[in-house]
Design a protein around this motif. Structure first.
Motif, short mmCIF file in Angstrom:
data_model
loop_
_atom_site.label_atom_id
_atom_site.label_comp_id
_atom_site.label_asym_id
_atom_site.label_seq_id
_atom_site.Cartn_x
_atom_site.Cartn_y
_atom_site.Cartn_z
N ARG A 29 1.79 -1.39 21.13
CA ARG A 29 1.00 -1.39 22.36
C ARG A 29 0.54 0.02 22.69
NH1 ARG A 29 5.31 -2.53 27.31
NH2 ARG A 29 6.57 -0.63 27.07
N ILE A 30 -0.48 0.08 23.55
CA ILE A 30 -1.05 1.33 24.04
C ILE A 30 -0.89 1.33 25.55
CG2 ILE A 30 -3.12 2.77 24.17
CD1 ILE A 30 -4.15 1.19 21.71
N VAL A 31 -0.16 2.29 26.08
CA VAL A 31 0.10 2.38 27.51
C VAL A 31 -0.64 3.60 28.05
CG1 VAL A 31 1.85 2.56 29.32
CG2 VAL A 31 2.35 1.28 27.22
N TYR A 32 -1.48 3.37 29.05
CA TYR A 32 -2.29 4.44 29.64
C TYR A 32 -2.06 4.43 31.15
CZ TYR A 32 -6.52 6.83 31.32
OH TYR A 32 -7.41 7.65 31.96
N ALA A 33 -1.59 5.54 31.67
CA ALA A 33 -1.30 5.66 33.11
C ALA A 33 -0.35 4.57 33.58
CB ALA A 33 -2.59 5.64 33.92
N GLY A 34 0.60 4.21 32.73
CA GLY A 34 1.57 3.19 33.08
C GLY A 34 1.10 1.77 32.91
N LEU A 35 -0.12 1.58 32.38
CA LEU A 35 -0.71 0.25 32.22
C LEU A 35 -0.86 -0.07 30.73
CD1 LEU A 35 -3.56 0.53 34.87
CD2 LEU A 35 -1.36 -0.61 35.17
N ASP A 36 -0.51 -1.28 30.37
CA ASP A 36 -0.69 -1.74 28.99
C ASP A 36 -2.16 -2.10 28.80
OD1 ASP A 36 -0.69 -2.87 26.52
OD2 ASP A 36 0.97 -4.26 26.89
N ILE A 37 -2.88 -1.29 28.00
CA ILE A 37 -4.31 -1.52 27.78
C ILE A 37 -4.60 -1.94 26.34
CG2 ILE A 37 -4.95 0.13 29.59
CD1 ILE A 37 -5.68 2.10 27.29
N THR A 38 -3.59 -2.46 25.65
CA THR A 38 -3.75 -2.76 24.22
C THR A 38 -4.92 -3.67 23.96
OG1 THR A 38 -1.34 -2.60 24.07
CG2 THR A 38 -2.51 -3.51 22.16
N LYS A 39 -5.14 -4.67 24.80
CA LYS A 39 -6.21 -5.63 24.59
C LYS A 39 -7.35 -5.47 25.60
CE LYS A 39 -3.95 -7.65 21.28
NZ LYS A 39 -4.38 -7.51 19.87
#
Length: 665
Positions: free
Chosen positions: A476-486
């Motif tokens: 997964r990709i977490v950006y600013a505490g948010l999972d933005i993978t999809k």
């Protein structure tokens, strides 16, 4: 503009006049189908051709399928209403030519005109009528449309039973109906099929319902078009029926589709089903239709054949209505035309497969067995839809899953102070070839992180995955505490994630000043002016070339202009891919301080760079990739102090270099 006009221009299918016009056009186009399938000998006799006009009919059908594939591109130029109006006029002219001529060449030319005029309807009709807000209304509207199409195919057959009507008369009537429908659709010239979302949608073409609609289109094309010849031969040969009796049986099958489609929503509950239950119901309709077509073909009694085909026609119509109601509403508007065009392509493929099977594989078989084999795809597709009912979710369920995978989901508390970007066990593949293997990487705000490695190590692929340009298969990709993978790439840009690519990141035909203005289009005028002035201050060369077209800039100046975007619109995370590639050292010396300044202002910078000296001169932390994996992670100053380690890593491989380093220690 009044509210009524707005609804009409949007093409809301609740408008009964638009429904009548589109359904009328569908009926007119369907009227030509029984003429081309079942009256080819009569056409050949009038045109003075030996045998039947099989090749000409096949050419017309192929032209319709090919033209349908071009419709999505035409639709991007013209509104759906205008396109359908022009197509209706062309189809009416083609039908008139076919009805009037006595020359085979002119007849074929008229057929090509008909095919070109029918193509937009094949793609756009169902899109205009399948976007009611309520699923029950979508199913009812789709049922009425298919009832009209079935009626268009039924009445020429029924008229043949009642009177010795010539095929030219049928074509003249179809031309008149096509012309009248085109005039009615012209009143809705601004009707669109892609500006109306009645529910949250998913920007994917591979949702379960779309995939199953392709299979259904293949099976229906094989049994209806490919099975037309053996069905007629079976009735005329095996059962010794006259052409009139033959028309009566075929009219009964089409008539049952009319009755069940038109009145079905009042007595069955298909429109109330959701999820796996709806998938199971649609699969049952296809399965029943296939089994009944097979049983009718091998039936020992004539009444058994008629009864089986009667019910099969209605079951196919119900399945098609259910598919249309389920497929289009949950797909992003800009993708609906592509899905509809694929359905037409699969239906054409089914017709080709069916006709080829009859001609080259089963040429000497009895007609019963030809039809029985062609009915098997319906059985298989129906079974598959039922078998995988749990995953064949309806539009609402697909959207719910899509929202879970596209809307960022918080995985770290706001106050926990996580890194701005956290890549966790990320894996990416190109088809069957995996290129990233469990990559872990973090970037904190205000830091410059260098990602280094040889060509083919996977650096650019990792950046593209973070930007959302490459799908992931794990992690997964977490950006600013948010999972933005999809999450969609456009959403990531709106969240402050920007990327500067190694190729031209500018709009060539625009000037430098126009590019900078475009970069700051979301800012107010005063703030945009200040930001552009700051960019000119950092890059004096751009100020000198503000009126010069970006396409004429040097490579270094284009990179400066690309980086200026981060000055005009400051990002939270800036991804830079190989910015020094092909640049002179003097240009690199001008650009590096800007990267450091962007980080000092609070942004996180992930710099992909093959040049070790360039990357380490500005980075706080460094990662080294090798064969799709992170082989080294540590402070950049540690690598700056060990040039021998870096040299060995690039020349002999990172694993070998680290082994030597540990042995020396």
């Amino acid at each position: 503009m009044s509210g009524a006009e707005t609804v009409e221009q949007r093409g809301r299918p609740g408008n009964p006049r638009l429904l009548a016009a589109v359904a009328g056009q569908g009926a007119a186009l369907a009227t030509a189908l029984p003429v081309l399938l079942f009256r080819r000998e009569e056409i050949a006799e009038r045109l003075g051709v030996v045998g039947a006009v099989v090749g000409e009919a096949a050419l017309i059908g192929a032209a319709a399928v090919v033209a349908a594939l071009v419709v999505p591109r035409l639709r991007s130029v013209l509104p759906a209403g205008i396109l359908l109006t022009l197509a209706g006029l062309l189809a009416a002219a083609g039908l008139a030519v076919m009805a009037r001529t006595t020359g085979v060449a002119v007849f074929t030319a008229g057929g090509i005109m008909l095919a070109a005029g029918a193509a937009p309807g094949l793609v756009l009709h169902r899109l205009l009528l399948a976007t009611d807000a309520r699923q029950a209304d979508r199913f009812r509207t789709a049922s009425w449309y298919w009832a009209a199409v079935a009626a268009g195919a039924c009445w020429p057959l029924a008229a043949r039973v009642l009177t010795s009507i010539a095929y030219s008369t049928v074509l003249w009537a179809a031309a008149a109906l096509a012309l009248a429908s085109a005039v009615l659709i012209a009143r809705h010239a601004l009707a669109h099929d892609n500006d109306l979302e009645v529910q949250p949608t998913v920007a994917r073409m591979d949702v379960p319902w779309a995939r199953r609609s392709y299979g259904a289109a293949l099976a229906v094309g094989a049994v209806t078009i490919g099975g037309a010849d053996p069905a007629q031969s079976l009735l005329l040969g095996e059962w010794q029926r006259s052409p009139v009796q033959n028309a009566a049986v075929l009219a009964a099958g089409a008539g049952s589709a009319v009755l069940i489609s038109a009145f079905g929503p009042w007595y069955h509950r298909l429109h109330r089903l959701t999820g796996g239950r709806r998938s199971d119901a649609v699969g049952t309709q296809l399965l029943v239709a296939g089994v009944l077509m097979l049983l009718g073909a091998v039936s020992f009694t004539y009444i058994g054949l008629v009864a089986c085909w009667f019910v099969a026609g209605g079951a196919i119509a119900l399945a098609l209505a259910g598919l249309d109601a389920a497929v289009f509403a949950g797909i992003a508007p800009d993708l609906r035309r592509a899905v509809a065009a694929r359905q037409v392509r699969w239906a054409g493929a089914g017709a080709v497969v069916g006709a080829s099977f009859n001609a080259w594989i089963a040429g000497g078989w009895p007609d019963q067995w030809k039809l029985a084999v062609l009915a098997l795809p319906l059985v298989v597709v129906g079974w598959a839809v039922r078998r995988f009912a749990a995953s064949a979710r309806d539009a609402e369920t697909v959207v719910a899953v899509s929202k879970a995978t596209t809307v960022p989901r918080r995985v770290y508390p706001v106050a926990s102070g996580p890194p701005l970007l956290s890549v966790e066990q990320l894996s990416v593949s190109y088809g069957s070839v995996q290129v990233l293997f469990g990559v872990d990487l973090t970037v904190h705000e205000g830091a410059v992180v260098a990602l280094m490695g040889t060509n083919g190590a996977g650096k650019t692929t990792l950046l593209r995955a973070i930007s959302g340009l490459e799908p992931t298969i794990g992690g997964r990709i977490v950006y600013a505490g948010l999972d933005i993978t999809k999450t969609r790439p456009t959403w990531r840009v709106g969240m402050g994630l920007h990327q500067v690519v190694e190729t031209d990141a500018v709009v060539g035909p625009l000037t430098v000043a126009e590019n900078l203005t475009l970069f700051g289009h979301g800012l107010d005028r005063a703030r945009r002016a200040r930001s552009i002035a700051d960019a000119y201050e950092l890059f004096p060369r751009l100020a000198d070339r503000s009126r010069q077209r970006a396409a004429t800039l040097s490579g270094g100046e284009k990179q400066m202009l690309g980086l200026a975007k981060a000055v005009v619109t400051p990002p939270r995370l800036l991804l830079i891919d190989e910015f020094s590639l092909g640049l002179a050292p003097t240009v690199i010396a001008e650009v590096l301080p800007v990267i450091r300044r962007i980080a000092d202002q609070g942004a996180a910078v992930l710099l992909v760079e093959q040049s070790v000296n360039v990357a380490l001169s500005v980075a706080d932390h460094a990662y080294v990739m090798e064969k799709g994996e992170i082989g080294y992670s540590g402070p950049a100053e540690d690598l700056r102090a060990r040039p021998d380690l870096l040299r060995a890593a690039y020349l002999e491989g990172l694993a070998h270099a680290l082994h030597i380093d540990q042995r020396d220690a």
